[in-house]
Design a protein around this motif. Structure first.
Motif, PDB file in Angstrom:
ATOM      1  N   ASP A  73     -12.674  -9.083  13.522  1.00  0.00           N
ATOM      2  CA  ASP A  73     -12.773 -10.450  14.015  1.00  0.00           C
ATOM      3  C   ASP A  73     -11.435 -10.894  14.616  1.00  0.00           C
ATOM      4  OD1 ASP A  73     -12.406 -13.534  13.455  1.00  0.00           O
ATOM      5  OD2 ASP A  73     -14.579 -13.173  13.482  1.00  0.00           O
ATOM      6  N   GLN A  74     -11.495 -11.614  15.719  1.00  0.00           N
ATOM      7  CA  GLN A  74     -10.269 -12.008  16.415  1.00  0.00           C
ATOM      8  C   GLN A  74      -9.370 -12.881  15.552  1.00  0.00           C
ATOM      9  OE1 GLN A  74     -10.855 -13.306  20.400  1.00  0.00           O
ATOM     10  NE2 GLN A  74      -8.682 -13.520  20.833  1.00  0.00           N
ATOM     11  N   ARG A  75      -9.958 -13.657  14.639  1.00  0.00           N
ATOM     12  CA  ARG A  75      -9.127 -14.495  13.785  1.00  0.00           C
ATOM     13  C   ARG A  75      -8.273 -13.651  12.843  1.00  0.00           C
ATOM     14  NH1 ARG A  75     -14.092 -18.416  12.191  1.00  0.00           N
ATOM     15  NH2 ARG A  75     -15.062 -16.345  12.239  1.00  0.00           N
ATOM     16  N   PRO A 112     -12.798 -17.148   7.415  1.00  0.00           N
ATOM     17  CA  PRO A 112     -11.444 -16.662   7.702  1.00  0.00           C
ATOM     18  C   PRO A 112     -10.405 -17.227   6.736  1.00  0.00           C
ATOM     19  CG  PRO A 112     -12.080 -18.333   9.301  1.00  0.00           C
ATOM     20  CD  PRO A 112     -13.300 -18.057   8.466  1.00  0.00           C
ATOM     21  N   HIS A 147     -17.433 -13.812   6.177  1.00  0.00           N
ATOM     22  CA  HIS A 147     -17.107 -14.389   7.485  1.00  0.00           C
ATOM     23  C   HIS A 147     -16.404 -15.747   7.383  1.00  0.00           C
ATOM     24  CE1 HIS A 147     -19.393 -11.119   9.181  1.00  0.00           C
ATOM     25  NE2 HIS A 147     -20.409 -11.453   8.393  1.00  0.00           N
ATOM     26  N   ALA A 190      -4.824 -10.933   5.472  1.00  0.00           N
ATOM     27  CA  ALA A 190      -5.840 -11.565   6.320  1.00  0.00           C
ATOM     28  C   ALA A 190      -7.196 -11.102   5.805  1.00  0.00           C
ATOM     29  CB  ALA A 190      -5.654 -11.159   7.781  1.00  0.00           C
ATOM     30  N   ASN A 218     -11.728 -12.111   5.731  1.00  0.00           N
ATOM     31  CA  ASN A 218     -12.852 -12.979   6.110  1.00  0.00           C
ATOM     32  C   ASN A 218     -14.059 -12.678   5.231  1.00  0.00           C
ATOM     33  OD1 ASN A 218     -13.439 -10.494   7.243  1.00  0.00           O
ATOM     34  ND2 ASN A 218     -14.368 -11.357   9.092  1.00  0.00           N
ATOM     35  N   VAL A 257      -5.400 -12.337  15.041  1.00  0.00           N
ATOM     36  CA  VAL A 257      -4.353 -13.339  15.298  1.00  0.00           C
ATOM     37  C   VAL A 257      -3.464 -13.513  14.073  1.00  0.00           C
ATOM     38  CG1 VAL A 257      -3.942 -15.787  15.744  1.00  0.00           C
ATOM     39  CG2 VAL A 257      -5.674 -14.551  17.061  1.00  0.00           C
ATOM     40  N   THR A 258      -4.078 -13.571  12.890  1.00  0.00           N
ATOM     41  CA  THR A 258      -3.302 -13.722  11.660  1.00  0.00           C
ATOM     42  C   THR A 258      -2.373 -12.545  11.448  1.00  0.00           C
ATOM     43  OG1 THR A 258      -5.037 -15.032  10.598  1.00  0.00           O
ATOM     44  CG2 THR A 258      -3.453 -13.950   9.155  1.00  0.00           C
TER      45      THR A 258
END
Length: 432
Positions: A213-215, A369, A367, A362, A364, A218-219
């Motif tokens: 996941d893109q989040r 985040p 899902h 990081a 999720n 980024v983290t």
């Protein structure tokens, strides 16, 4: 009456859990034989913490003999499968050859390092797939910093304190994150080391953790850069030399350390079986059966299992899939003997966790985040839950690392020539 024999080849996430589930279901009604090259199941997700000295290596090596009741463990490497006469040939650690006849066969041989045909990589890089490589990397990092302390040449100092990790997936990201923290702590203990160690993370992908996941991406990227890791996306190695690496953007980086984490590929043993494959993995149906051989099952990284959530595609090579498929293989083998009914493979994505060292992670879960301490809590909780054994010992190591100064010594147990990068059948570089 002779008991039916089930032979399981490989004790990774799929094979280990297949053996454990089958021993519970079959009890005394079947003979279960597990063939593996080591006498332990390796909990791979914690390898970066072993390399960084956070967790002792024996903590993530779960003994097969002590945790698989009723399972006969044979130490050896499978080198042949006779599908017509139903036996598996193997070579023991001392070079002797043997055979194991079977009534049911589970092929869960797993995966090896993915290798690209880049000049110098097989000679100067090291992979990161097992305990020997993690132990070697730990010693290598300590040795380079010790040698950098003694070096008078600034170029040599910089070369020895530069660590290049290729592959910004799950493993490479964690190796770089833990590595930077590890060497920073070592520097604090070594006043004569004047150059701050530098970790580089390279990948041709546009972002860190491209498969997640893109989040999460980024983290992880934010934590890495804040910690001082030199993150280079869209960049990789075009050539490795004894003194450094040439990057695809033309820059030459002097270094004595090249860690290869570009991903995995199915064990080459799969290609020797003469069965239909997809992307190098054994084709199975939704019940994990190999077409044409109802007594043969395949699961884990070596199996191309149809993904019910993505019609027309196969499951990704992940520990979550492997573990679930191993349990399902056990269920369907029991069903083949009349105990219950067989089931197709189904799964629900539970999310991902990425440990970035220190207080950072990081995650999720389901899902949702998370970052920082909440993510760290979920990450460590997940690992303790997923480990079949040694939970208390791993938890104790985490507590000790948080409370005490981490020792950093090189034991010299694994020489460089003992952990060569797997060089058989490199993949062809595909250019768009």
């Amino acid at each position: 009456m002779t008991k039916p024999r089930v032979v399981i080849v490989g004790a990774g996430f799929a094979g280990y859990h297949a053996a454990k589930a089958l021993s519970r279901r079959a009890g005394e009604r079947a003979e279960i034989v597990l063939l593996n090259t080591t006498d332990y199941f390796l909990y791979l997700p914690l390898l970066p913490e072993v390399a960084a000295g956070v967790v002792e290596p024996t903590r993530i090596a779960v003994p097969l003999a002590g945790t698989l009741d009723g399972v006969r463990v044979v130490i050896g490497e499978a080198d042949r499968v006779d599908l017509q006469n139903r036996w598996v040939g193997y070579r023991s650690a001392e070079g002797d050859h043997g055979q194991l006849a079977y009534d049911r066969l589970v092929l869960s041989v797993g995966s090896v390092n993915k290798l690209l045909p880049i000049p110098g990589v097989t000679e100067y890089a090291h992979g990161f797939r097992g305990l020997p490589e993690a132990l070697y990397l730990h010693d290598h990092v300590v040795r380079q910093l010790e040698l950098a302390e003694l070096a008078e040449d600034p170029v040599e100092q910089r070369s020895r304190t530069t660590f290049v990790v290729v592959g910004a997936g799950y493993t490479g990201t964690e190796v770089a994150a833990h590595g930077q923290l590890f060497t920073d702590r070592m520097m604090a203990q070594r006043p004569h080391l004047k150059v701050r160690p530098r970790w580089m993370l390279l990948d041709v992908a546009p972002r860190v953790l491209p498969e997640l996941d893109q989040r999460l991406s980024v983290t992880a990227d934010r934590v890495l850069r804040r910690r001082g890791v030199d993150v280079r996306m869209g960049t990789s190695v075009s050539e490795a030399t004894p003194d450094g690496v040439l990057l695809t953007d033309g820059e030459y980086v002097p270094t004595c350390s090249l860690v290869w984490c570009v991903g995995v590929r199915p064990d080459p043993f799969v290609a020797e079986l003469g069965l239909r494959t997809e992307k190098g993995r054994l084709v199975t149906d939704e019940y994990l059966n190999v077409p044409g051989y109802p007594e043969v099952f395949a699961c884990g990284d070596a199996a191309a299992v149809p993904d019910p959530t993505r019609p027309g595609q196969i499951c990704a090579m992940t520990a979550q899939h492997a573990q679930r498929q191993g349990k399902l293989a056990a269920h369907n083998i029991a069903a083949s003997y009349g105990q219950g009914t067989r089931k197709p493979y189904k799964h629900r994505d539970l999310g991902w966790v990425v440990d970035l060292g220190g207080k950072e992670a990081a995650a999720n879960p389901l899902h949702v985040p998370l970052a920082g301490l909440p993510a760290k809590t979920v990450t460590r909780g997940y690992h303790l839950y997923a480990m079949p054994s040694n939970r208390a010992r791993v938890g104790a190591d985490w507590l000790l690392d948080a409370a005490l100064t981490r020792p950093a010594v090189q034991l010299g147990l694994v020489p460089a020539n003992a952990v060569p990068l797997e060089s058989e059948s490199p993949e062809v570089v595909r250019r768009g």
